[in-house]
Design a protein around this motif. Structure first.
Motif, mmCIF file in Angstrom:
data_model
loop_
_atom_site.group_PDB
_atom_site.id
_atom_site.type_symbol
_atom_site.label_atom_id
_atom_site.label_comp_id
_atom_site.label_asym_id
_atom_site.label_seq_id
_atom_site.Cartn_x
_atom_site.Cartn_y
_atom_site.Cartn_z
ATOM 1 N N ASP A 45 0.863 -1.169 0.000
ATOM 2 C CA ASP A 45 0.000 0.000 0.000
ATOM 3 C C ASP A 45 0.903 1.223 0.000
ATOM 4 O O ASP A 45 2.041 1.155 0.446
ATOM 5 C CB ASP A 45 -0.881 -0.024 1.260
ATOM 6 N N LEU A 46 0.427 2.317 -0.526
ATOM 7 C CA LEU A 46 1.062 3.637 -0.414
ATOM 8 C C LEU A 46 2.285 3.842 -1.314
ATOM 9 O O LEU A 46 2.875 4.920 -1.317
ATOM 10 C CB LEU A 46 1.437 3.944 1.049
ATOM 11 N N ASP A 61 -4.626 4.979 -8.512
ATOM 12 C CA ASP A 61 -5.497 4.854 -7.345
ATOM 13 C C ASP A 61 -6.034 6.254 -7.051
ATOM 14 O O ASP A 61 -5.268 7.164 -6.744
ATOM 15 C CB ASP A 61 -4.626 4.297 -6.209
ATOM 16 N N TYR A 62 -7.347 6.409 -7.199
ATOM 17 C CA TYR A 62 -7.985 7.720 -7.011
ATOM 18 C C TYR A 62 -9.078 7.676 -5.943
ATOM 19 O O TYR A 62 -9.713 6.635 -5.753
ATOM 20 C CB TYR A 62 -8.684 8.173 -8.294
ATOM 21 N N THR A 63 -9.310 8.803 -5.328
ATOM 22 C CA THR A 63 -10.536 8.992 -4.548
ATOM 23 C C THR A 63 -11.355 10.083 -5.229
ATOM 24 O O THR A 63 -10.848 11.166 -5.505
ATOM 25 C CB THR A 63 -10.217 9.395 -3.097
ATOM 26 N N TRP A 89 -13.731 5.134 -4.018
ATOM 27 C CA TRP A 89 -12.297 4.834 -4.096
ATOM 28 C C TRP A 89 -12.129 3.889 -5.276
ATOM 29 O O TRP A 89 -12.715 2.804 -5.279
ATOM 30 C CB TRP A 89 -11.868 4.205 -2.774
ATOM 31 N N SER A 149 -9.033 13.020 -6.507
ATOM 32 C CA SER A 149 -7.719 13.076 -5.861
ATOM 33 C C SER A 149 -6.918 11.837 -6.217
ATOM 34 O O SER A 149 -7.357 10.713 -5.989
ATOM 35 C CB SER A 149 -7.868 13.114 -4.336
ATOM 36 N N ASN A 191 -4.348 9.235 -5.383
ATOM 37 C CA ASN A 191 -3.660 8.708 -4.204
ATOM 38 C C ASN A 191 -2.251 8.278 -4.590
ATOM 39 O O ASN A 191 -1.287 8.674 -3.961
ATOM 40 C CB ASN A 191 -4.451 7.554 -3.610
ATOM 41 N N ASN A 192 -2.154 7.492 -5.625
ATOM 42 C CA ASN A 192 -0.861 7.168 -6.215
ATOM 43 C C ASN A 192 -1.086 6.353 -7.471
ATOM 44 O O ASN A 192 -2.225 5.988 -7.783
ATOM 45 C CB ASN A 192 0.048 6.413 -5.234
ATOM 46 N N PRO A 231 2.600 9.790 2.558
ATOM 47 C CA PRO A 231 1.563 9.700 3.603
ATOM 48 C C PRO A 231 2.021 8.818 4.753
ATOM 49 O O PRO A 231 1.458 7.755 4.989
ATOM 50 C CB PRO A 231 0.374 9.097 2.854
#
Lengths: 481, 481, 481, 481
Positions: free
Chosen positions: D171-172, D211-213, D278, D314, D316-317, D475
């Motif tokens: 993740d991340l 990966d978006y929100t 998400w 947004s 995320n990555n 993050p």
């Protein structure tokens, strides 16, 4: 017109001579090539007539008749109206084993009428046109069948040759009705060809497809006064497509599903009592189609339940994917090479450039060469044909022959125009010759037939063929004058 | 604090005197008014305590206890933990017919903690607060019940008075469990009141509602690797809401349906195995709710079928609409007028102006007057209460009393703040007196009770009451310290 | 036939005499009643002719002509083809103030052809029929106008009477084009009536409505071969309706929205390049319609953006709600009572019973009585009319007259059948008389006109009238023979 | 325990000897193998410690420290906290060209805690576990790096070796932040490995992903009282997913899109003011992801417009697909063969059988053999990794090594259990040796490095790498004790 045809004949002869030079050609094969040349003018005339008739699915009365008549004139025994389709027929010659079949299509596409000119110019506004080149398909195949008949007649070959007049390929699944009637059951091998923008032995499959109508029946009500007394069939149809769209996440990448609304309400102020969605489901395999179709039926039932209406899923028809036969393709390839590439005149090349430009695409020329034999690969592209059903009953060998400029848009007026002039004619003659030579091998070589059948059985595996059709006779349209 | 209370007592006395002047007041009614005044300080103290406890649905342990204790201290026989709810109780006094009941609520709303200040200022961050004024509801009603008890004690009135400690109005449908336990069955008439921004006898209904959870269970799969092996419960939930939204066209204008997703997937790369929609269905009539609920269940079943998943529709609870009693409201109206309008100090008026402005709304003052009796009309607005269930079992008389500035936003910190100071206290005392006087009429006048019951029976018609609850005990939350 | 008509005349006379007995009737009014009786046969013949012509919106050539001719024969000055509509006309008599108008409709509904028989029996299969009774509407109104003209001629009344031949009410908004052309601007008061199953002075409004076509334009592609190159206009249309269905939660209960797909794809294997939704938006107020229409336009834009296609929202037309005039209705009521109830023969009653039973509904008889004047209430029901636009320009007085059995299904063959025989005729004559008498009061009483206008101005408030029409001439269909 | 480790050492030595016999092994390579054996116990102890720490993304404090410390103890220069991530570090040894890197991951997965037992048995309920085997990843790679460092130290090899401690793969997107910081820019070649159920040189790519929100903001309102004053953010979220589902028809078969609702309303009686979806978008190519992402953004904008709300997309990555390097894989394959297959004890085989059965899958054994080198094919499967980003900056060579039974379900407790005992340890040692040997070739052979880079440049083409990250620091979660 006459001069032009003469030129074509000369060029055709030239190319054949060149081809013959490339390889030693047997006397039987030479006779087949000669035979096609002998019938060349008649084949072209039939192609041009069918091109002008431009009759659509199950209405190909004149087109079928011109072919059936020519077969009869050439000594074939013709059975018309087979499989309860007035425009389907079988023309046979010879007796006993082997029995080799060849398919001939002749249906046109609605709305594509076009002159044999390199610019958009309908022959007749909103009329049909041969945007898939089927005007050449029937005569080309018949040319090959007649050449073989002549070899049987002389005793060069033994067995039976059969030409299938197969209507309604573009719509209504003509061959599936013919297959259901058992017309292909006793064949050893079957051949077909299709107009294209390249010369190539077929080693790739097509998509299996099923064609359904999903109907919903609710209860009408005044949409402003008492909409709560209505049950909207249109709501159900919309739920159904919502379900189909979400299902796309849960099917394999080879699946395609597409729909239109064939009934979607009359006037806004009435809650629609009836609605219908026309949907096609495709996959690279019939088994995949079957699996997705079951989910589709649950979606239809769920959508009806959600809207509080009744529903009905009606199968219109379904087609199997093509079972490729690489052994057969290899033989075909060899014979295509014996025939040799198609050569074009400057006028033909200019025609090709002009028409592509006029359509708005870059011209990539006319590809008269013979493409290399390609190994069979997992299906990437899309498209379906009722040849697939035949290929599940009997080993099928398929040829593509150039009748249009490279990368020409199919199902367009470009294909119509080229199919009505010498570019198309040349492809048709090439097809007739290549298929004729291939049939010589099939008649002569029992071992080859065995290898072809073994591959057929291996690819078919446990899958059995069953016509995907509604009960009852074919949907022959009423004749209107 | 003390001085302020003194002032209020004086003002209260004053207003009562004024009211008494408007109409001839019987000695029994005068005694009831005196009794409320006598308990005034205690009632206010209880209200302020419950306001501080701010306990939410089915957790009102201290709030219930303070009321039950005060009832016991005043000679009532108290049964605690009725209907399997620890915070529900019934306090009775007297014996025989008639039996007149009065309801008292005391649950708070989550997240509305606020001081008795005219600016947003939580007592404790994220804690609960009395945004619906229920801190006053219980003590006010108990005040009326005690006043009547004292009349029975003296022999002025004959029969039984019952105070119902009814928890969990905001959530979890406390009274419905009490009704299911038969606790209201032997009442002749029941009374209740509710904090509001106006003084008014209730002649309008509320919405019937059912509260469901619709759950879906599919099959998870890796959303990138093999989504075709998954069956998405979230798809089903989305189909369900699509169906609900389309259903809106096919329900009457009085219906309301609203939902949220209570479970909608964890991480994107897993096909969601579980999903749930929390939905409320309302109508002006329970029969309308029932009809729409049946459609909702079909939509849930259809959505599950569409997604290829399982589903379950769970009833959380349901409330009936209020059966209005206009005859009862008329008596109440007369007694409200006997009590007379509420008067406010300059400080209270300033508080009202400041708090509305601080919230961002124009101040429209404090309406202490008594609004005219309004005829019953078809329901326009929205909102539901479990008083509706009581009103289907026994004729119900409902009062609204001013405890906040006119047009104050309900379920907001504004209502919390006003309910914790003199504006709220005055409304509560007004309610205690108005309901007490009305009960005098109900005890004394058998003809009136008969008329009230006749209207009740007429409005109820063939509809029968049945608790809309899942099987099993009430959903009492586990105690956490 | 003749005998029957004679009987009707006698009965009509009888009922009028009875009515006259109820109240003192002025000589001018008596003259009006006599005039209608004098023209009775002609009015009925015109009604029956129009019933047989059964011409639909903007194609009412014969229907308009028969009425225009009769007006001319009776001394009216007729202007044909007003507002660029060939079948619209204005017939005037007299000069100066006041100017009183009366509307006459005469368009039929598609598909409702029916004989004057109490069982379903089309005159001509799939032809149009007068399912809304407009065959009686025109002649009935013209009858009243002629009676007034005769009073002006004699000098009994002063001013101008105008009959408006208003085509295309069922579709295409005929009166809105006439209103846009300013044809109603100088009227003092306007009257109209409508066939119904009861006799009643109109005090209830209709729904304002706007009629839009929302079109989407994407990019076609082969749905199996390269769907990723397509942009589906049908996707956009489905998004649009999804948005509309969700919007239903966020509009007031008075709003109605309903749609059908007018274009939704041709064949499944082509990504649809074009799609269109035909949608009507209604509310009890035009301002409500306007507000919701703005949201609808955003939904259309959003749906296009979502599908990656272009969109266009085209206004077809829009209608205002009726501005009720209670003062006018009161005068009308009084005059209806002067005319007195309609009486029916046993045969007519049997016809009514049979036809309702044949349709599948319980017979509730023929209601010839005059219903009580009802106060204006907020609109509950649904339905729209272009009389609404007229009522925004000039005070409008509307009458309903019985021409069919009670609770007969409107826009059905039941209404067609009754409108073609004596039940319909009687209603038409009742309407002619009631409107004629009302016009006498309007001509004579300036104070009354003033009160009517004051109410009109009060109800209209700040709302201004503006034709909700696309730019350009009316959509008059091409004449096909 | 000790005895067991002894046995493993013996077996390890045995297998290495066998491998050496298959091919002539250089003395430098032999020294590398010896070095790995020397550190074997320490590597296993680190792996077991990290397995117990089971720290999730960006919280791998102990795991990073144990590795960084061991590197320092072995003479590496360690830079901790690189790229603003406390748990990321770079350990370097040597100087000058070439610079060869090797990656080491060590983050665990939430909820997968498990003992090293062949039955489901969490170490600690709801704790994290190494369900992807990253506990072995870091130590295995470090083992190879140390073996090379020792060769540089002796002068056998020249240049720089670098171990990258790369947190937050699950993740991340840890490596993307490290790449954005330029940490891989000067590498000649980079290596990595991953636990698997087979030994194989990597020639297949992974999916690129973003990966978006997508958030929506509307206006709340009471859902029963005045829903028309609300603008539902949840409506918008539902429109958005409706659009995404329809978009599935219009993307290539390689695309995957999947979503959950991360915010979908609180209680039914409030129109949701906020909602969020998400969503992950994947394709076999980053350019495909970019193209689909643009459509996704339009869908978000369209959905917001439809619902009348605001929206925000947004990032995320995002991760790139792996750029395969077949030249590098070929070298790796040769060295894997030098190391030779992994052999297992009967106990290990029994453990594998038991654990698969216990999970409910058929046991297919432990595959210690080395699979054949597979040609690169178009991506069929699904799954993404931040190694893809590294592979766009520097040529990347990837190894899969067996640490679990064949076809074990990844991201499950089965993988956790096997990674905590000898099956996992053996795979890790195999990886350390294979990568160590490969690095010898990379250091020694400039021509090989050139060929590898040429393939890298060819595959990369015109595509440039740009971190798909939001602006601002990584993050990193706040530390909670």
């Amino acid at each position: 017109m006459k001069n032009q045809i003469l030129l074509i004949i000369l060029l055709g002869t030239l190319s054949f001579t060149t081809a013959a030079a490339q390889d030693k050609i047997s006397s039987k094969k030479q006779a087949v090539l000669n035979s096609v040349e002998k019938h060349r003018n008649s084949l072209i005339q039939m192609s041009d007539s069918i091109w002008k008739y431009a009759e659509t699915a199950m209405k190909e009365y004149q087109s079928a008749e011109i072919l059936a008549n020519y077969a009869e004139q050439n000594g074939f025994k013709v059975e018309r109206g087979v499989a309860e389709i007035p425009t389907a027929f079988v023309a046979s010659y010879g007796s006993g084993s082997p029995i080799i079949g060849i398919l001939g299509e002749y249906d046109a596409l609605p709305g594509l009428s076009q002159q044999a000119e390199p610019r958009k110019a309908p022959l007749e506004a909103s009329a049909a046109g041969h945007g898939c080149g089927h005007n050449m398909f029937g005569p080309g195949s018949l040319g090959a069948a007649i050449a073989i008949k002549e070899r049987i007649e002389t005793g060069d070959l033994k067995g039976t040759v059969r030409f299938y007049g197969t209507p309604a390929e573009e719509d209504l699944a003509g061959k599936v009705y013919m297959a259901r009637a058992g017309l292909f059951d006793d064949l050893d091998v079957c051949l077909d060809w299709h107009p294209d923008y390249k010369n190539k032995a077929g080693t790739q499959s097509s998509q299996a497809v099923t064609d359904y109508t999903v109907s919903f029946k609710g209860k009408s009500a005044h949409a402003a006064a008492d909409p709560w007394n209505g049950r909207s069939a249109l709501d159900a149809a919309e739920f159904f497509t919502t379900g189909i769209n979400a299902l796309r996440e849960h099917v394999k990448p080879t699946v395609r599903m597409h729909y239109v609304y064939s009934k979607a309400g009359d006037v806004p102020n009435v809650i629609p009592e009836e609605a219908a969605v026309w949907i096609w489901i495709r996959d690279s395999k019939r088994s995949g189609v079957a699996e997705v179709s079951e989910r589709m039926k649950e979606i239809a039932a769920g959508a009806a339940l959600m809207a509080g209406v009744e529903h009905k899923v009606s199968l219109n028809n379904g087609l199997y994917e093509i079972l490729v036969n690489e052994r057969g393709a290899k033989v075909l390839q060899k014979n295509m090479e014996l025939v040799g590439p198609i050569t074009y005149t400057d006028e033909e090349r200019a025609f090709a450039d002009t028409i592509m430009e006029s359509y708005g695409l870059p011209s990539q020329g006319l590809h008269g060469d013979i493409k290399e034999l390609e190994p069979h690969k997992e299906l990437q592209g899309g498209g379906s044909t009722d040849v697939g059903d035949v290929s599940y009953i009997v080993p099928e060998i398929s040829l593509l022959a150039t009748t249009a400029p490279y990368n020409a848009p199919w199902h367009s007026w470009v294909v119509v125009a080229c199919g009505g002039m010498s570019i198309g004619h040349k492809g048709m003659i090439f097809a007739a010759k290549s298929l004729g030579l291939t049939m010589v091998d099939l008649f002569e070589n029992a071992g080859l037939r065995k290898e072809i059948r073994e591959e057929f059985l291996r690819r078919k595996g446990n899958e059995t063929w069953e016509a995907m059709l509604p009960a009852g006779p074919p949907p022959v349209p009423a004749v209107t004058n």
